[in-house]
Design an enzyme around this catalytic site. Structure first.
Site, mmCIF file in Angstrom:
data_model
loop_
_atom_site.group_PDB
_atom_site.id
_atom_site.type_symbol
_atom_site.label_atom_id
_atom_site.label_comp_id
_atom_site.label_asym_id
_atom_site.label_seq_id
_atom_site.Cartn_x
_atom_site.Cartn_y
_atom_site.Cartn_z
ATOM 1 N N ASP A 1 24.004 85.942 -30.772
ATOM 2 C CA ASP A 1 23.820 87.537 -30.373
ATOM 3 C C ASP A 1 25.440 88.383 -31.495
ATOM 4 O O ASP A 1 25.521 89.120 -30.835
ATOM 5 C CB ASP A 1 23.525 87.962 -29.170
ATOM 6 C CG ASP A 1 21.940 87.160 -28.918
ATOM 7 O OD1 ASP A 1 21.328 86.859 -29.227
ATOM 8 O OD2 ASP A 1 23.030 87.223 -27.261
ATOM 9 N N LYS B 1 24.501 88.081 -36.855
ATOM 10 C CA LYS B 1 24.588 86.822 -37.676
ATOM 11 C C LYS B 1 23.152 87.314 -38.996
ATOM 12 O O LYS B 1 23.003 87.119 -39.680
ATOM 13 C CB LYS B 1 24.530 84.994 -37.431
ATOM 14 C CG LYS B 1 25.918 84.825 -36.126
ATOM 15 C CD LYS B 1 25.093 83.426 -36.314
ATOM 16 C CE LYS B 1 24.038 83.194 -35.111
ATOM 17 N NZ LYS B 1 24.369 84.095 -33.850
ATOM 18 N N GLY C 1 16.892 84.333 -31.866
ATOM 19 C CA GLY C 1 16.278 85.695 -32.458
ATOM 20 C C GLY C 1 17.230 86.769 -33.306
ATOM 21 O O GLY C 1 18.665 87.026 -32.853
ATOM 22 N N HIS C 2 16.829 86.512 -34.384
ATOM 23 C CA HIS C 2 17.381 87.717 -35.437
ATOM 24 C C HIS C 2 16.344 88.698 -36.139
ATOM 25 O O HIS C 2 15.016 88.659 -35.940
ATOM 26 C CB HIS C 2 17.289 87.006 -36.889
ATOM 27 C CG HIS C 2 18.023 85.884 -37.263
ATOM 28 N ND1 HIS C 2 18.956 85.154 -38.070
ATOM 29 C CD2 HIS C 2 19.846 85.613 -35.974
ATOM 30 C CE1 HIS C 2 19.935 84.466 -37.604
ATOM 31 N NE2 HIS C 2 19.780 85.216 -36.617
ATOM 32 N N GLN D 1 22.364 80.971 -32.795
ATOM 33 C CA GLN D 1 23.475 80.386 -31.763
ATOM 34 C C GLN D 1 24.687 80.711 -32.311
ATOM 35 O O GLN D 1 25.305 81.254 -32.983
ATOM 36 C CB GLN D 1 23.143 78.958 -30.568
ATOM 37 C CG GLN D 1 21.821 79.381 -29.996
ATOM 38 C CD GLN D 1 20.419 78.569 -30.749
ATOM 39 O OE1 GLN D 1 20.993 77.841 -31.386
ATOM 40 N NE2 GLN D 1 19.514 79.232 -29.927
HETATM 41 P P1 IMP Z 1 17.635 77.277 -24.401
HETATM 42 O O1 IMP Z 1 18.962 76.997 -26.010
HETATM 43 O O2 IMP Z 1 16.708 77.873 -24.563
HETATM 44 O O3 IMP Z 1 18.339 75.964 -23.900
HETATM 45 O O4 IMP Z 1 19.274 78.410 -24.297
HETATM 46 C C1 IMP Z 1 20.528 77.541 -23.451
HETATM 47 C C2 IMP Z 1 21.788 78.969 -23.455
HETATM 48 O O5 IMP Z 1 21.879 79.237 -24.724
HETATM 49 C C3 IMP Z 1 21.547 80.247 -22.171
HETATM 50 O O6 IMP Z 1 22.280 80.194 -22.079
HETATM 51 C C4 IMP Z 1 20.731 80.725 -23.706
HETATM 52 O O7 IMP Z 1 20.175 82.163 -22.510
HETATM 53 C C5 IMP Z 1 21.425 80.870 -24.361
HETATM 54 N N1 IMP Z 1 20.475 80.871 -25.736
HETATM 55 C C6 IMP Z 1 20.173 79.856 -26.623
HETATM 56 N N2 IMP Z 1 19.988 80.813 -28.300
HETATM 57 C C7 IMP Z 1 20.481 82.191 -27.616
HETATM 58 C C8 IMP Z 1 20.675 83.106 -28.848
HETATM 59 O O8 IMP Z 1 20.317 82.608 -30.054
HETATM 60 N N3 IMP Z 1 21.345 84.099 -28.471
HETATM 61 C C9 IMP Z 1 22.187 83.780 -27.068
HETATM 62 N N4 IMP Z 1 21.831 82.977 -26.639
HETATM 63 C C10 IMP Z 1 21.500 82.054 -26.322
#
Ligand code: IMP
Length: 438
Positions: free
Chosen positions: A15, A18, A42-43, A225
């Site tokens: 977040d 990017k 999420g973009h 991420q």
């Molecule tokens: P997962 O990727 O759904 O397995 O989540 C693992 C951790 O990564 C959690 O704390 C999510 O909130 C975080 N996370 C996954 N994708 C994103 C992203 O695109 N932005 C921010 N946090 C993320």
């Protein structure tokens, strides 16, 4: 412009903005390549009055003539992908530039059930996942039970794999206290149907990307991420399940290390994280709430409120070191406008000792105290002032802000290439085209 190959990496917990930076730089790109993650990303991209929320499609899909590649390191949820394709097509754009790796693993319906069930099982020790099936899908990839995109278009291979693995997954779901939501036949039929819809985009993307690199085309690798969510280098186990640092590009897009020329590290001017896990500079007070509100810090994927805090340079230096970041893109600095003082953490104090490098131990991080450098704040700007800054660039920024930026750059040891002062494409100061002046 000094592409040919450029990587965009998040230096914090995701977040960082990017999406905006990728969209801005994608103007010159022939190919935009995603190499890790899935629909957990999420973009948000604004183009005039239109707003697109992309989870899986590379940002380049919105630029005419740019090829958008989903690399082998991405985990593909076909249901979500079809929805995104529809949204782009409904806006009158074409997705003919989309290419999906035949080697990418597929997020199967049972991965999503398992993700949610496992989180419930972990209770207070939960990771706070996005519930999109990411962890269970990558686990299957590593333990060699994965279904790949190539299998979706090969009915025999698909059936064989699902019939072997799903009975085990059903037991696992039940063992975690959940209820299987699908029959074997439903999974096979649904997946085969997605295979027939997506088949035309499926190819060996490693050939495509390497050919483009060799031909001197502008190739942009789009990270999802952030480094602190990297499976190896992040705040494990409070991380995602892929390699978010630049090293992930080689495996996740199938390109050799030498093909990555520039690495832009995206740094939000303050820090946020969603989900659980340590966060040394977190502000659990009205200042944190202020950043959350002013910065619109609510997840694109889950809508969850993001935890907010001051910029942490221990984190940014860790990310810069791991990815060989060559320049920084500072985002959302306008969110700090109007604050009396602005703080930046340079080091931590842990058990009475000064610590410069980000520790692996969660218990150490939980007791770490940030050591801050404090800066005088700067005034909020009016619409007219914003227009002047957009026109005149870096030199028109408030002097206190420039001091802050110079400190960040010199502490991290990397020049600043871009400063983003708002969500729109034009609200971007490109220092690569300007001189640093006081
Ligand atoms: P997962 O990727 O759904 O397995 O989540 C693992 C951790 O990564 C959690 O704390 C999510 O909130 C975080 N996370 C996954 N994708 C994103 C992203 O695109 N932005 C921010 N946090 C993320």
């Amino acid at each position: 412009m000094t592409l040919p190959t450029l990587a965009i990496i998040g230096t914090q917990w995701g977040d960082e903005g990017k999406g905006k930076i990728t969209d801005y730089l994608a103007e010159d790109a022939d190919l935009v390549v995603r190499f890790q993650g899935g629909t957990n990303a999420g973009h948000t991209i604004g183009i005039g009055d239109e707003v697109f929320k992309l989870h899986l499609l590379p940002s380049g899909i919105l630029r005419k003539g740019t090829m958008a590649v989903i690399g082998n390191g991405v985990v593909v949820d076909p249901e979500e992908l079809m929805e995104e394709i529809k949204a782009v097509e409904d806006s009158g754009r074409s997705v003919s530039g989309l290419r999906i790796s035949d080697r990418a693993n597929v997020i199967m319906p049972y991965h999503k059930t398992l993700d949610r069930t496992e989180e419930r099982y972990r209770g207070a020790k939960g990771v706070g996942t996005t519930g999109r099936g990411i962890g269970p899908c990558y686990s299957d990839k590593i333990s060699r039970y994965g279904v790949r995109v190539g299998d979706l278009v090969d009915r025999t291979a698909l059936e064989e794999k699902v019939r072997m693995i799903y009975p085990i997954k059903r037991k696992l779901i039940e063992a975690f206290g959940g209820v299987p939501e699908h029959t074997t036949e439903e999974i096979i039929e649904e997946s085969a149907n997605y295979g027939s819809l997506l088949g035309k985009y499926v190819t060996d993307t490693t050939v495509l990307v390497n050919d483009a690199v060799k031909a001197g085309k502008n190739v942009l690798f789009e990270g999802a991420q952030g480094t602190m969510l990297d499976i190896d280098h992040g705040t494990y186990p409070y991380v995602t399940s892929s390699s978010c640092a630049a090293g992930g590009i080689c495996t996740g897009a199938g390109v050799p290390p030498a093909s990555i020329r520039q690495v832009i590290g995206v740094v939000k001017a303050y820090t946020t994280r969603v989900g659980s896990g340590p966060f040394v500079t977190e502000l659990r007070d009205e200042l944190g709430e202020h950043l959350q509100k002013k910065g619109g810090e609510f997840g694109t994927t889950t809508g969850r409120a993001r935890r907010c805090g001051w910029l942490d340079l221990v984190v940014v230096r860790h990310a810069v070191r791991l990815s060989g970041v060559t320049s920084l893109a500072i985002t959302k600095i306008d969110v700090l406008n109007g604050m009396k003082t602005v703080k930046v953490a340079k080091e931590y104090e842990i058990d009475g000792a000064r610590v410069k490098d980000f520790p692996a131990s969660i218990s150490m991080l939980n007791t770490a105290r940030p050591i801050y450098t404090e800066f005088e704040g700067w005034k909020d700007w009016s619409r007219e002032e914003a227009t002047r800054i957009i026109r005149d660039g870096y030199k028109a920024l408030p002097s206190q802000m420039k001091k802050y930026l110079r400190f960040v750059s010199s502490n991290v040891g990397v020049p600043i290439g871009i400063v983003s002062i708002g969500p729109e494409r034009e609200e971007t100061i490109d220092l690569r085209k300007q001189k640093w002046e006081d």
